[in-house]
Write an enzyme that holds these catalytic residues in place. Structure first.
Site, PDB file in Angstrom:
ATOM      1  N   SER A  31       0.811  -1.255  -0.057  1.00 49.69           N
ATOM      2  CA  SER A  31       0.070  -0.080  -0.005  1.00 49.69           C
ATOM      3  C   SER A  31       0.999   1.198  -0.080  1.00 49.69           C
ATOM      4  O   SER A  31       0.431   2.484  -0.352  1.00 49.69           O
ATOM      5  CB  SER A  31      -1.032   0.120   1.399  1.00 49.69           C
ATOM      6  OG  SER A  31      -0.165   0.160   2.558  1.00 49.69           O
ATOM      7  N   LYS A 101       0.980   4.622   6.917  1.00 52.78           N
ATOM      8  CA  LYS A 101       0.206   5.524   5.579  1.00 52.78           C
ATOM      9  C   LYS A 101       0.927   6.817   5.838  1.00 52.78           C
ATOM     10  O   LYS A 101       1.898   7.121   6.747  1.00 52.78           O
ATOM     11  CB  LYS A 101      -1.139   5.475   5.920  1.00 52.78           C
ATOM     12  CG  LYS A 101      -2.044   4.368   6.150  1.00 52.78           C
ATOM     13  CD  LYS A 101      -1.903   3.508   4.611  1.00 52.78           C
ATOM     14  CE  LYS A 101      -2.731   2.107   5.063  1.00 52.78           C
ATOM     15  NZ  LYS A 101      -2.806   1.337   3.816  1.00 52.78           N
TER      16      LYS A 101
END
Length: 215
Positions: A31, A101
């Site tokens: 990701s 993230k």
């Protein structure tokens, strides 16, 4: 008697470093490509939050799963040696449910996506060269089109591999409306430490310097 004492002191020191200063974290997915690759080891600064510093736009952060984002995801069972090494911080823990993230919005910010992008923060378009090649900054799907205002004490996060990241966009129906509470943040990822050939720092991209604060 000196050797056992030295070993104990080294273990205590390593544990203190893990608890208060720096901890290793293993990248579990794609990701954050291409900034981070699956299997990379990053070092996380845990000291700064102790002095009241909160995450800033553009930082790559590690945070505890805020609302069962990882529900159903398989977790490898570590062996005894891995458990010991992860306990003292030499090796990332396989049991902790943490994510990594990039912070896009902080408390008070308005973040929005329309069409393929760009992502806008407080009305300013972001220039995001770190987005995975071939991806668009915004996604034309359910959740990928949004306009949100981030509450104080929370952050809005997105993965650099936009079309492969189940981030804030896809958890807007949870108890935090997709936001990550600041008190769930472990720290900021500051450097890729392993493998050696991928050693690199993780600075805040310049584009975030152009984002104005909300009045």
């Amino acid at each position: 008697m000196e050797l056992p004492l030295l070993i104990v002191m080294a273990l205590v020191l390593a544990l203190l470093i893990k608890t208060f200063l720096v901890q290793a974290f293993s990248i579990p997915s794609d990701s954050m490509q291409n900034t981070l690759q699956r299997g990379d080891r990053v070092l996380v600064d845990k000291l700064t939050p102790w002095f009241g510093s909160e995450p800033e736009r553009g930082e790559v952060i590690v945070f505890h799963d805020p609302a069962d984002w990882l529900a159903g995801m398989p977790v490898d069972e570590p062996n005894t040696v891995q458990k010991v090494l992860s306990f003292i911080g030499v090796m990332p823990s396989a049991e902790e449910k943490d994510l990594i993230k990039r912070v896009i919005g902080v408390g008070g910010d308005t973040v929005e996506c329309k069409g393929d992008g760009p992502v806008k923060v407080n009305g300013t378009a972001l220039d995001e060269p770190y987005v995975f090649p071939g991806n668009t900054p915004c996604s034309n799907d359910e959740g990928g089109q949004f306009k949100v205002t981030v509450p104080e004490g929370k952050v809005w996060v997105m993965g650099d591999h936009r079309q492969e990241s189940a981030d804030s966009r896809y958890h807007q129906d949870d108890r935090n409306e997709g936001m990550v509470p600041v008190d769930e943040v472990v720290g900021r990822a500051v450097v890729v430490a392993w493998p050696i050939g991928r050693w690199a720092t993780l600075p805040v991209p310049e584009t975030f310097e152009n984002v104005p604060d909300r009045p």
